[in-house]
Design an enzyme around this catalytic site. Structure first.
Site, PDB file in Angstrom:
ATOM      1  CG  HIS A  17      -2.016  -1.285   1.854  1.00 13.27           C
ATOM      2  ND1 HIS A  17      -2.259  -1.633   2.623  1.00 13.27           N
ATOM      3  CD2 HIS A  17      -2.982  -1.396   0.558  1.00 13.27           C
ATOM      4  CE1 HIS A  17      -2.629  -1.964   2.253  1.00 13.27           C
ATOM      5  NE2 HIS A  17      -4.227  -2.331   1.434  1.00 13.27           N
ATOM      6  CE  LYS A  41     -12.616  -6.656   5.072  1.00 11.17           C
ATOM      7  NZ  LYS A  41     -11.972  -6.296   4.487  1.00 11.17           N
ATOM      8  NE  ARG A  90      -3.193  -7.550  -4.678  1.00 13.33           N
ATOM      9  CZ  ARG A  90      -3.909  -8.683  -3.722  1.00 13.33           C
ATOM     10  NH1 ARG A  90      -3.504  -8.351  -2.493  1.00 13.33           N
ATOM     11  NH2 ARG A  90      -4.950  -8.879  -3.192  1.00 13.33           N
ATOM     12  CB  SER A 127      -4.280  -5.762   4.995  1.00  9.15           C
ATOM     13  OG  SER A 127      -4.307  -4.488   4.069  1.00  9.15           O
TER      14      SER A 127
END
Length: 158
Positions: A17, A41, A90, A127
């Site tokens: 990040h 979440k 990614r 993460s």
């Protein structure tokens, strides 16, 4: 002034990040790191903790500011006069998902999305993986900023 937003949950922020934010900061006059408030979440760090962490680890960039948002990212962009979103990519599966979001966001608002390939050093990093590794006692130093490493250890040991 060229403005861009780097959105995410950043729970926690990783070096991947930080790489995208830093590269964006070199290309744009102003980079807003937008931390998503997602009440559905369960997060390891609160939104306010994530904002404080982000402000600390991005302090070397004079043109980066950190804000929180709830709702549609494109609404946040319009309210803050930000014409573009930067997303790190990614792998191909990231691109498949993000392309659809980019097209939908453009259709909804005219906000552009720019894709930045992740530094290969961080292409495996997320993460959720960092949290899982740390939860089981694995070494995540080098994957996250030193401050985040310290906070992860403290949080997961309590």
């Amino acid at each position: 002034m060229r403005r861009v937003v780097c959105p995410g949950s950043f729970d926690p922020i990783t070096n991947g990040h930080l790489d995208i934010i830093g590269r964006s900061a070199r290309l744009y006059d102003e980079v807003t790191v937008a931390v998503l408030i997602n009440v559905e979440k369960s997060s390891l760090f609160t939104v306010d903790e994530r904002i404080e962490i982000l402000q600390t680890v991005t302090k070397e960039f004079d043109n980066v500011k950190v804000r929180k948002f709830h709702g549609l990212l494109v609404d946040f962009c319009k309210q803050n006069d930000i014409p573009a979103i930067v997303k790190g990519i990614r792998v191909v599966s990231d691109f498949d998902y993000e392309l659809q979001m980019a097209q939908l966001n453009y259709r909804l608002s005219g906000v552009e999305t720019l894709f930045m390939p992740t530094n290969p050093e961080y292409s495996f990093l997320s993460s959720s993986r960092v949290k899982e590794i740390a939860r089981y006692g694995g070494d995540v130093s080098g994957l996250v900023p030193d401050l985040v490493h310290k906070l992860l250890i403290e949080r997961l040991r309590s």
